[in-house]
Design a protein around this motif. Structure first.
Motif, PDB file in Angstrom:
ATOM      1  N   ALA A   1      50.487  39.312  36.647  1.00  0.00           N
ATOM      2  CA  ALA A   1      50.537  39.763  35.209  1.00  0.00           C
ATOM      3  C   ALA A   1      50.328  38.532  34.374  1.00  0.00           C
ATOM      4  O   ALA A   1      50.360  37.382  34.897  1.00  0.00           O
ATOM      5  CB  ALA A   1      51.720  40.781  34.960  1.00  0.00           C
TER       6      ALA A   1
ATOM      7  N   HIS B   1      48.136  49.398  38.371  1.00  0.00           N
ATOM      8  CA  HIS B   1      48.137  48.647  36.902  1.00  0.00           C
ATOM      9  C   HIS B   1      49.294  48.788  36.143  1.00  0.00           C
ATOM     10  O   HIS B   1      49.875  49.922  36.291  1.00  0.00           O
ATOM     11  CB  HIS B   1      46.832  48.490  36.442  1.00  0.00           C
ATOM     12  CG  HIS B   1      46.505  49.654  35.861  1.00  0.00           C
ATOM     13  ND1 HIS B   1      45.905  50.725  36.640  1.00  0.00           N
ATOM     14  CD2 HIS B   1      46.546  50.297  34.604  1.00  0.00           C
ATOM     15  CE1 HIS B   1      45.647  51.756  35.755  1.00  0.00           C
ATOM     16  NE2 HIS B   1      46.057  51.377  34.543  1.00  0.00           N
TER      17      HIS B   1
ATOM     18  N   ASP C   1      48.054  42.919  31.427  1.00  0.00           N
ATOM     19  CA  ASP C   1      47.108  42.541  32.408  1.00  0.00           C
ATOM     20  C   ASP C   1      47.766  42.790  33.893  1.00  0.00           C
ATOM     21  O   ASP C   1      47.397  42.158  34.797  1.00  0.00           O
ATOM     22  CB  ASP C   1      46.262  41.355  32.360  1.00  0.00           C
ATOM     23  CG  ASP C   1      45.534  41.375  31.281  1.00  0.00           C
ATOM     24  OD1 ASP C   1      44.771  42.447  30.747  1.00  0.00           O
ATOM     25  OD2 ASP C   1      45.550  40.311  30.657  1.00  0.00           O
TER      26      ASP C   1
ATOM     27  N   LYS D   1      48.589  43.785  37.648  1.00  0.00           N
ATOM     28  CA  LYS D   1      48.055  44.481  38.690  1.00  0.00           C
ATOM     29  C   LYS D   1      48.927  44.368  39.932  1.00  0.00           C
ATOM     30  O   LYS D   1      49.555  43.368  40.013  1.00  0.00           O
ATOM     31  CB  LYS D   1      46.476  43.747  38.967  1.00  0.00           C
ATOM     32  CG  LYS D   1      45.912  43.928  37.789  1.00  0.00           C
ATOM     33  CD  LYS D   1      44.479  43.130  38.194  1.00  0.00           C
ATOM     34  CE  LYS D   1      43.753  42.941  36.981  1.00  0.00           C
ATOM     35  NZ  LYS D   1      43.553  41.597  36.156  1.00  0.00           N
TER      36      LYS D   1
END
Length: 166
Positions: free
Chosen positions: A36, A138, A155, A157
């Protein structure tokens, strides 16, 4: 190696303190991955864990990842599962609830130097492979540190995270 052992012991101590037994899964570049962006910088877990369990009669999933270093940063979440046999779904993070909660602990030289409690965001498990018992998905989360400063994890994942059963 000493840093890795100290980090493992700290994570186990935290889990024991809140009554959650953990089984750790070693991360390799070809297997489980969690990453992330935190505070505008990349964060990548050195090792991850995912474990299903029963809490107060409800199926739960503990999903976390630890980035070793100075400081060591551990993302930890506890999700109330909709179906203990199929983990796929969206799990909105909530404030003030042990279920669907997440935090980031920051340790340096074995001492807690930061803690962020995420009061909003979402963890989405896009895929559960029942044959290999792995999850992928995610996440994004926002919250505040202990001083009230806003923080965000963006962001996020994860893929190929093995899921152990308690």
């Amino acid at each position: 190696m000493a840093v890795r052992l100290r980090t493992l012991l700290q994570l186990l101590s935290l889990a024991t303190a809140i009554g959650i037994p953990l089984s750790l899964q070693r991360v390799s570049a070809d297997e489980a991955v969690m990453s992330a962006t935190f505070d505008g910088k990349p964060w990548t877990a050195s090792f991850t864990l995912a474990q299903t369990m029963q809490m107060a009669g409800k199926p739960m999933l503990n999903l976390s990842g630890t980035e070793q270093g100075s400081p060591t940063m551990t993302f930890n979440s506890m999700l109330a599962l909709k179906d203990p046999n199929d983990l796929v779904g969206s799990y909105p993070l909530k404030t003030g609830s042990p279920a669907n909660s997440a935090n980031l602990n920051i340790l340096d030289s074995g001492a807690m130097v930061g803690h962020v409690h995420f009061g909003s965001g979402e963890i989405v498990i896009d895929k559960y492979d029942a044959a290999t018992k792995t999850i992928s998905g995610h996440f994004d989360a926002s919250g505040k540190d202990e001083s009230g400063k806003p923080e965000a994890l963006t962001d996020g994942k994860f893929s190929g995270i093995p899921v152990a059963t308690q």
